[in-house]
Design an enzyme around this catalytic site. Structure first.
Site, PDB file in Angstrom:
ATOM      1  N   HIS A   1       0.953  -1.087  -0.263  1.00 11.58           N
ATOM      2  CA  HIS A   1      -0.154  -0.190   0.161  1.00 11.58           C
ATOM      3  C   HIS A   1       0.900   1.449   0.251  1.00 11.58           C
ATOM      4  O   HIS A   1       0.923   2.240  -0.032  1.00 11.58           O
ATOM      5  CB  HIS A   1      -0.950   0.050   0.984  1.00 11.58           C
TER       6      HIS A   1
ATOM      7  N   ASP B   1       8.041  21.627 -26.039  1.00  9.81           N
ATOM      8  CA  ASP B   1       8.662  20.589 -25.619  1.00  9.81           C
ATOM      9  C   ASP B   1       9.084  20.598 -23.983  1.00  9.81           C
ATOM     10  O   ASP B   1       9.405  21.320 -23.735  1.00  9.81           O
ATOM     11  CB  ASP B   1       8.380  19.142 -26.188  1.00  9.81           C
TER      12      ASP B   1
ATOM     13  N   TRP C   1       7.631   0.605   4.568  1.00 11.03           N
ATOM     14  CA  TRP C   1       8.562   0.995   3.237  1.00 11.03           C
ATOM     15  C   TRP C   1       9.594   1.811   3.137  1.00 11.03           C
ATOM     16  O   TRP C   1      10.201   1.919   2.293  1.00 11.03           O
ATOM     17  CB  TRP C   1       7.256   2.364   2.234  1.00 11.03           C
TER      18      TRP C   1
ATOM     19  N   SER D   1      13.456   5.929 -12.997  1.00 11.34           N
ATOM     20  CA  SER D   1      12.575   6.460 -13.771  1.00 11.34           C
ATOM     21  C   SER D   1      12.513   7.960 -13.059  1.00 11.34           C
ATOM     22  O   SER D   1      12.750   9.318 -13.779  1.00 11.34           O
ATOM     23  CB  SER D   1      11.113   5.689 -13.801  1.00 11.34           C
ATOM     24  N   SER D   2      12.716   8.217 -11.532  1.00 15.65           N
ATOM     25  CA  SER D   2      12.091   9.499 -10.720  1.00 15.65           C
ATOM     26  C   SER D   2      13.378  10.380 -11.320  1.00 15.65           C
ATOM     27  O   SER D   2      13.166  11.471 -11.672  1.00 15.65           O
ATOM     28  CB  SER D   2      11.854   9.133  -9.895  1.00 15.65           C
TER      29      SER D   2
ATOM     30  N   HIS E   1      13.245  11.336   3.982  1.00 21.52           N
ATOM     31  CA  HIS E   1      12.531  12.612   4.609  1.00 21.52           C
ATOM     32  C   HIS E   1      12.200  13.342   3.591  1.00 21.52           C
ATOM     33  O   HIS E   1      11.478  13.950   2.888  1.00 21.52           O
ATOM     34  CB  HIS E   1      12.977  13.428   5.586  1.00 21.52           C
TER      35      HIS E   1
ATOM     36  N   GLU F   1      12.137  12.757   0.175  1.00 22.57           N
ATOM     37  CA  GLU F   1      10.912  12.031  -0.556  1.00 22.57           C
ATOM     38  C   GLU F   1       9.810  12.415   0.528  1.00 22.57           C
ATOM     39  O   GLU F   1       8.797  12.911  -0.706  1.00 22.57           O
ATOM     40  CB  GLU F   1      11.157  10.702  -0.151  1.00 22.57           C
TER      41      GLU F   1
ATOM     42  N   TYR G   1       8.652  15.423   1.064  1.00 19.45           N
ATOM     43  CA  TYR G   1       8.569  17.358   0.346  1.00 19.45           C
ATOM     44  C   TYR G   1       8.987  16.998  -1.175  1.00 19.45           C
ATOM     45  O   TYR G   1       8.390  17.508  -1.242  1.00 19.45           O
ATOM     46  CB  TYR G   1      10.052  17.973   0.597  1.00 19.45           C
TER      47      TYR G   1
ATOM     48  N   SER H   1      -1.084  26.746  -5.017  1.00 18.81           N
ATOM     49  CA  SER H   1      -0.725  28.253  -5.960  1.00 18.81           C
ATOM     50  C   SER H   1      -0.853  29.010  -6.812  1.00 18.81           C
ATOM     51  O   SER H   1      -1.058  29.820  -7.404  1.00 18.81           O
ATOM     52  CB  SER H   1       1.015  28.226  -5.678  1.00 18.81           C
TER      53      SER H   1
ATOM     54  N   HIS I   1      15.183  13.197  12.453  1.00 18.04           N
ATOM     55  CA  HIS I   1      13.963  12.943  13.206  1.00 18.04           C
ATOM     56  C   HIS I   1      12.819  11.548  12.909  1.00 18.04           C
ATOM     57  O   HIS I   1      12.050  11.405  14.388  1.00 18.04           O
ATOM     58  CB  HIS I   1      13.027  14.174  13.319  1.00 18.04           C
ATOM     59  N   HIS I   2      13.323  11.417  12.221  1.00 19.20           N
ATOM     60  CA  HIS I   2      12.641   9.691  11.907  1.00 19.20           C
ATOM     61  C   HIS I   2      13.311   8.712  12.969  1.00 19.20           C
ATOM     62  O   HIS I   2      12.663   7.513  13.590  1.00 19.20           O
ATOM     63  CB  HIS I   2      12.996   9.017  10.847  1.00 19.20           C
TER      64      HIS I   2
ATOM     65  N   THR J   1       7.171  26.843   5.308  1.00 20.25           N
ATOM     66  CA  THR J   1       5.748  26.326   5.870  1.00 20.25           C
ATOM     67  C   THR J   1       3.851  26.986   6.183  1.00 20.25           C
ATOM     68  O   THR J   1       3.603  27.345   5.379  1.00 20.25           O
ATOM     69  CB  THR J   1       5.666  24.457   6.566  1.00 20.25           C
TER      70      THR J   1
ATOM     71  N   LYS K   1       3.536  30.033   3.769  1.00 18.71           N
ATOM     72  CA  LYS K   1       3.274  29.573   2.870  1.00 18.71           C
ATOM     73  C   LYS K   1       1.396  29.990   3.296  1.00 18.71           C
ATOM     74  O   LYS K   1       0.841  29.976   2.435  1.00 18.71           O
ATOM     75  CB  LYS K   1       3.599  27.822   2.118  1.00 18.71           C
TER      76      LYS K   1
ATOM     77  N   ARG L   1       1.387   0.562  14.885  1.00 15.74           N
ATOM     78  CA  ARG L   1       1.060   0.413  13.930  1.00 15.74           C
ATOM     79  C   ARG L   1       1.654  -0.596  13.199  1.00 15.74           C
ATOM     80  O   ARG L   1       2.217  -1.285  13.883  1.00 15.74           O
ATOM     81  CB  ARG L   1       1.938   1.925  13.299  1.00 15.74           C
TER      82      ARG L   1
END
Lengths: 213, 114, 647
Positions: free
Chosen positions: C80, C109, C144, C174-175, C259, C261, C263, C274, C308-309, C334, C337, C456
């Site tokens: 998932h 293009d 994950w 790919s990314s 982390h 990721e 963002y 925006s 922090h993880h 943040t 924004k 979890r």
């Protein structure tokens, strides 16, 4: 490599690059790619540094005193110093090859592209010798933390050199067939960026792995 | 819609003399020899491993800059190329330094094994 | 890019463009078609990830449930997450990048059309490979973030994590390729006058995201390469049993990627919102410069907070304090924004379309997710929350309340540009309210469940722990989300042929993509526009742009040209848009089948490696890797020397 401002059909004319910055997209893309490679090698080197000196058993890279006995380090500094010089020589040859292509000197281009490929191959030869030698000394991917980190880091670099040698041979064939005139300078420049970057990575790896204890 | 103001003559800086490239090549060789001397000084116990590391890293940084600035043309090229390279190169360096700190220097940030 | 419209005949004969049929889609290098393919594929993967979530929620609906087995449950929650992050949300943002960014910056293009096609095909094959693991009942099952050493061969002997390392290797490639392309496109293909500080925020945020992907994904590539070597070749990177490896190595490398990721998934949404909020408030974005800089700052700070993880692993006071502080710092840009969105809406004449509803809901839901994020930043408090449902609640407020709501806003906003027809607003309202109520029903109780101590990833729970009611509520919410998503899918499908015709600029938006026909002609711009300000389509409209600075307009407004005509004569430009590329003398890159071949080679190279891990006759199939390698080499040469593309 393609780029969309070929839409305008100006790609063959280097003095008129129709982009927002005036810079060629392929060269910018290649620098960005090199940036990504910095993080690839950065993480591998970081792994090596994290595990430096933490192997539970030998062979060790440098001389170690274990229980009052001197255990000889496995690294062969003279051989690697030689291959380091060879790789630097190849970088000099590369920049001379670019110079030859820029000035339309086909003989120079062929000579120096050949020299780059040759020096690169000699470097790879040294690495193959080093790896097989280590293997016979008992250092393998599985033997300890040093073996895993060392082989994967230097092997990853070696794979880059291999790709570079193939790249150089491709350009050499083009040069011999007369298809590498001054209008192809950018192609050779990008190949040069790749080659020098691989050299730069070795400039970092050589001291961190071989020279510093 | 002319783009005359946006053209940059691509090769305005190109073609430094071949001699210049040979000089840089020779400089790289000399710096490498010095690096090896730095290593030998430590093995012969002229100075400590810490001093040797500083010497060797400084020399290797000089080599790094020389190749990137002159062989990869960052010095004469558009500054955008420098920016594109320096940002990730800096990040990569921070990753290496950060991990070295976390695994060797800062106490209790790594799992010690006997 | 200036004089292309009047350029003389291209140096090579242009191959035919804009054909139809399957082959034309397989060989296309048009960023708009690739964008659509990204979108459709990613949406299907989103539905698949959603079904996985529903099974998880069904299992958790009642205590001591035995609907599925524990190992299947592990595979479901792992897949998932992987499906949603790598195969649905990132590609959905990539779909919008692909379609919208070249239009917004006035380009025909992306910088490298074939590489763009390549990244799509790699993504598709990688996603299919990862999901093929279901057929062997061996989907990744360690979450994950796949903490070593539980993912090493010693503790996870099945094929599950082999699929993880190989599949993500392919998808990650790919990314990286796609992001390289976007970076160069944005830097180099801007129309004349489109300075960096005139770019739409969505384009800016694409740039920031792409830089993050190019750097962070490289670290992840190395982390999974090391795990791959451990599993396939017996190296010791994560061998804590006998080689003295440190289990923290994986965690550091993973979160250095992980982390950023987060963002990578949220910064594109900050871009979408925006665009949507100013359009529907009929007012320029409040504090454009600050929005740009805070976006860049979020990206930059995102690199310095990974540990922090890892507060719970005991890094000690120095590291904990450092990463606590750097994490709290992120709340500043943040917050800026969020307040700027409110500032944009303040005093505007707001239209609550579905796109706007989702954007506003995004602000609220993302703020809730952000606040629980700051709670995690406090190391002592985090110890209480780690590995509980509180974290699950937090991540879903950010990824669902943030990313998904923002993406839906973007889809409602740009769908008319892509297909020329509006999505139905009535169905949109059903979709919106169903999703909003459903997500809060699902995820809000999880905060309490976490505080009550529900771990979890727990497969089931005892009936006397007090978790029963809230779990049932969460499951009900999940099915409400599913029903609303079904409405959305129906809306997407029916509007494609039967929706109300949209016209060039149905929302009255300000950016360049709305200056052309919907859907846009294959070459995008008949003549490349000359850009004079941040809001090219609002120039000369004092009610929308007066009194609010939106970029220096040096040129007098009489001279303002767009698509070769003055502002106000846009309809004539639209007529031109109906002409074919050939009539206009525009050279477009010819279609190419090498991207799909190269992508197939790369996938074969990695995918066949899986057979190395099985015994018996199947084992020999791993030699197909060499066939993959040969395909890669051949197609790289064919790619490089293909006629019609400059090289």
């Amino acid at each position: 490599m393609d780029h969309a401002h070929a839409l305008g059909g100006h790609a063959a004319d280097p003095a008129h690059i129709d982009t927002a910055t005036g810079l060629d997209s392929r060269k910018l893309a290649f620098w960005t790619f090199i940036g990504s490679e910095c993080l690839l090698f950065g993480s591998l080197i970081a792994t090596y540094m994290a595990y430096k000196g933490k192997s539970l058993n030998g062979p060790y890279p440098h001389d170690e005193m274990i229980n009052g006995h001197l255990v000889k380090g496995i690294l062969n500094i003279p051989l690697t110093s030689f291959s380091t010089f060879i790789l630097l020589m190849s970088s000099v040859a590369m920049v001379m090859a670019l110079n030859g292509v820029q000035r339309g000197k086909r003989r120079d281009a062929i000579l120096y592209l050949g020299a780059t490929a040759l020096f690169g191959s000699v470097f790879l030869g040294c690495q193959v010798y080093e790896f097989t030698h280590f293997y016979h000394e008992g250092l393998t991917l599985r033997s300890n933390l040093f073996g895993s980190t060392f082989f994967v880091l230097t092997g990853f670099h070696g794979a880059h050199v291999t790709v570079g040698v193939i790249y150089m041979i491709t350009l050499l064939v083009l040069a011999v067939r007369g298809k590498l005139g001054p209008e192809k300078t950018l192609n050779v420049e990008i190949a040069g960026l790749y080659w020098h970057f691989v050299d730069v990575i070795w400039i970092v790896i050589f001291p961190l792995v071989y020279l510093i204890k | 819609m002319t783009s005359s103001t946006r053209e940059i003559v691509h090769d305005q800086h190109a073609h430094p003399s071949t001699r210049f490239y040979w000089i840089i090549g020779a400089l790289l060789m000399v710096l490498t020899v010095l690096e090896i001397f730095g290593y030998l000084g430590e093995t012969r116990a002229v100075y400590t491993a810490g001093i040797a590391a500083v010497i060797i890293l400084a020399l290797s940084a000089a080599k790094f800059v020389a190749v990137v600035a002159y062989y990869m043309h960052l010095k004469p090229d558009h500054k955008l190329f420098t920016a594109i390279f320096v940002f990730p190169a800096l990040l990569g360096t921070l990753v290496i330094v950060g991990m070295t700190m976390l695994f060797h220097v800062i106490p209790s940030t790594y799992t010690g094994h006997p | 890019m200036a004089s292309t419209a009047t350029a003389s005949a291209p140096h090579r004969v242009a191959a035919p463009n804009a054909e139809t049929g399957l082959w034309s889609w397989i060989t296309t290098v048009d960023h708009k078609r690739i964008g659509i393919m990204y979108g459709v594929t990613a949406f299907l993967f989103f539905l698949m990830g959603g079904v996985e979530a529903l099974i998880i929620r069904a299992q958790l609906a009642v205590p001591e449930n035995r609907l599925i087995e524990a190992d299947t449950y592990n595979q479901l929650f792992s897949m998932h997450a992987l499906t949603m992050i790598f195969l649905a949300l990132m590609p959905l943002t990539a779909a919008l990048f692909n379609y919208v960014v070249p239009l917004q910056i006035g380009a025909r293009d992306v910088a490298f059309p074939r590489l763009n096609a390549l990244s799509y095909w790699i993504f598709l094959f990688g996603g299919l490979f990862l999901n093929a693991s279901w057929f062997l009942k061996a989907a990744p099952n360690s979450g994950w973030f796949a903490y070593a050493p539980i993912t090493t061969k010693a503790f996870g002997p099945g094929l599950n994590m082999d699929f993880y390392v190989l599949g993500l290797q392919v998808v990650g490639l790919s990314s990286i390729v796609a992001s390289l392309n976007f970076i160069i496109t944005i830097i180099n293909l801007r129309a004349p006058g489109m300075r960096l500080m005139r770019m739409p925020i969505f384009t800016w945020m694409t740039l920031v995201t792409s830089v993050l992907i190019v750097t962070a994904m490289a670290v992840f590539t190395i982390a999974i390469t090391e795990l791959l070597f451990d599993r396939f070749f017996g190296t010791n990177f994560f061998n804590t049993v006998s080689a003295g490896a440190d289990p923290l190595l994986w965690q550091h490398l993973f979160w250095m990627f992980g982390h950023p990721e987060v963002y990578i998934l949220i910064i594109p949404i900050l871009g979408i919102v925006s665009e949507v909020i100013p359009t529907f408030s009929r007012k320029p974005l409040f504090g454009y410069n600050v929005m740009v800089f805070s976006g860049v700052l979020i990206g930059w700070l995102g690199w310095g907070v990974w540990s922090h993880h890892m507060f719970a692993v005991g890094l000690g006071p120095i590291a904990d304090s450092f990463f606590s502080l750097s994490t709290m710092l992120i709340a500043i840009p943040t917050g800026i924004k969020i307040f700027n969105y409110l500032g944009t809406m303040w005093g505007g004449s707001i239209r609550y379309t579905t796109a706007m509803n989702f954007a506003v809901a995004f602000i609220v839901m993302f703020t809730i997710g952000g606040i629980s994020g700051v709670m995690h930043a406090v190391a002592p408090s985090d110890l209480q929350q780690t590995d509980t449902y509180f974290v699950v609640a937090h991540i879903h407020y950010v990824f669902f309340g943030g990313t998904v709501l923002g993406l839906w806003s973007g889809l409602y906003y740009w769908y008319p540009k892509v297909f020329g027809r509006l999505l139905d607003e009535k169905l949109g309202a059903v979709h919106f309210w169903g999703t909003l109520i459903g997500m809060n029903l699902t995820f809000f109780p999880m905060h309490f469940l976490g505080m009550f101590g529900m771990a979890r990833r727990t497969w089931t729970y005892s009936r006397d722990l007090g978790f029963n009611e809230m779990n049932l509520l969460a499951t009900a919410g999940a099915f409400l989300i599913a029903a609303s998503t079904l409405v959305f899918a129906i809306n997407l499908f029916t509007a494609w042929k039967r929706g109300e015709l949209a016209g060039d600029n149905p929302w009255g938006a300000a950016t360049l993509e709305w200056s052309m026909a919907s859907p846009p002609p294959v070459y995008n711009f008949a003549a490349l526009p000359q850009v004079h300000s941040r809001m090219p389509l609002w120039e000369g409209d004092p009610t929308k742009s007066a009194g609010i600075p939106h970029g220096r307009v040096e040129e007098s407004t009489d001279q303002i040209t767009l698509g070769g005509t003055k502002v106000g004569e846009l309809h004539e430009a639209t007529e031109t848009n109906k002409m074919s590329a050939h009539d206009l003398g525009i050279h477009l890159p010819p279609p190419s089948f090498w991207p799909i071949v190269l992508a197939f080679g790369i996938s074969l190279l990695f995918g066949s490696m899986i057979f190395r891990q099985v015994e018996g006759a199947w084992h020999n199939l791993w030699y197909l890797s060499f066939a993959g390698l040969a395909t890669v080499v051949v197609s790289i040469y064919a790619f490089a020397f293909e006629p019609g593309h400059s090289h």
